[in-house]
Design an enzyme around this catalytic site. Structure first.
Site, short mmCIF file in Angstrom:
data_model
loop_
_atom_site.label_atom_id
_atom_site.label_comp_id
_atom_site.label_asym_id
_atom_site.label_seq_id
_atom_site.Cartn_x
_atom_site.Cartn_y
_atom_site.Cartn_z
N SER A 52 85.27 12.23 43.53
CA SER A 52 86.73 12.11 43.61
C SER A 52 87.42 13.42 43.99
O SER A 52 88.60 13.41 44.34
CB SER A 52 87.30 11.62 42.28
OG SER A 52 87.13 12.59 41.26
N LYS A 93 90.44 17.05 38.01
CA LYS A 93 91.47 16.61 38.95
C LYS A 93 92.38 17.79 39.30
O LYS A 93 92.32 18.84 38.67
CB LYS A 93 92.31 15.47 38.36
CG LYS A 93 91.54 14.25 37.90
CD LYS A 93 90.93 13.46 39.04
CE LYS A 93 90.18 12.24 38.52
NZ LYS A 93 89.45 11.54 39.61
#
Length: 256
Positions: A52, A93
């Site tokens: 991701s 993230k």
């Protein structure tokens, strides 16, 4: 006995070279060990379990993350956090918005806007839009809006927009801020702070001390090797000089 000891059994005279080599080894040990110990205190390794964050950080990569307080986090930082709503597992993230920010997507070119400012995001995959789905949200106070760099394959704040906090994570959930990728070797490099966030209030965070720590470790290792090599080199030179003197004496005796 005492005469023999004074001539051949006393302490060898320390030369300037031996003193300097000893000092180099001592300083090298301080830098080498000190750098490792201080690095272990400030940094913690993590493994990124998904793709991701590609292309910035690949799946399975090991990263070095500086232990920081959530209050020190700025927009653009790549952080390691843990949130019960997201699965209560360490996740990696990028911080897109902080408390009070209005985060929107997308404009006609598929770009994000934060507080009305269009973000140029060079860390995204080539040709990839900032988001495949449109959204608009205001980040609650003391929370962070987080997104992965691989926007089409990242379960991030966008997935949790309908949650009570609108997908935002508490600042206190942040454990560390990623400074570099350490493994695999081909991916080694620092994780920079994007210029796109500089103009926003609060600016971007400063890099951690990883660079100076690595320099200290490398310089320490070099000093240890150089200092340790002085003794064998000096003895080898001394042995060569002794053999030359003996050979010269033999030639003189033979000619006499």
């Amino acid at each position: 006995m005492s005469g023999a000891r004074g001539v051949g059994g006393g302490k060898p005279r320390r030369t300037p070279g031996s003193v300097l080599s000893g000092l180099a080894v001592a300083v090298g040990c301080v830098l080498f060990l000190g750098g490792f110990v201080w690095g272990a205190v400030l940094y913690k390794p993590y493994t990124v379990p998904t793709d991701s964050m590609t292309p910035t950080i690949g799946k399975g990569a090991r990263v070095l993350a500086e232990r920081v307080d959530g209050g020190d986090v700025r927009r653009g930082d790549v952080v390691v956090f843990r949130d019960q709503v997201w699965g209560d597992l360490p996740m990696v993230k990028r911080v897109i918005g902080v408390g009070g920010d209005r985060v929107e997507c997308c404009d006609k070119q598929g770009r994000l806007r934060v507080n009305g400012k269009i973000l140029e995001e060079p860390y995204l995959r080539s040709g990839e839009q900032a988001s495949s789905s449109a959204f608009s949200t205001t980040v609650p106070k003391n929370r962070l809006f987080l997104m992965g760099d691989h926007r089409s394959d990242s379960l991030d704040s966008r997935v949790h927009l309908t949650d009570e906090a609108g997908g935002a994570v508490e600042r206190g959930a942040v454990d560390a801020r990623v400074d570099a990728t350490a493994w695999p070797l081909g991916s080694w490099g620092t994780v920079g702070r994007p210029d796109a966030f500089k103009a926003l209030p609060g600016g971007i965070s400063q890099p951690g001390p990883l660079g100076p720590l690595l320099i200290a470790v490398i310089v320490g290792a070099v000093l240890i090797l150089v200092g340790a090599a002085h003794g064998p080199i000096a003895r080898r030179r001394a042995g060569g000089g002794t053999r030359r003197d003996q050979a010269a004496k033999g030639r003189v005796a033979a000619s006499g």
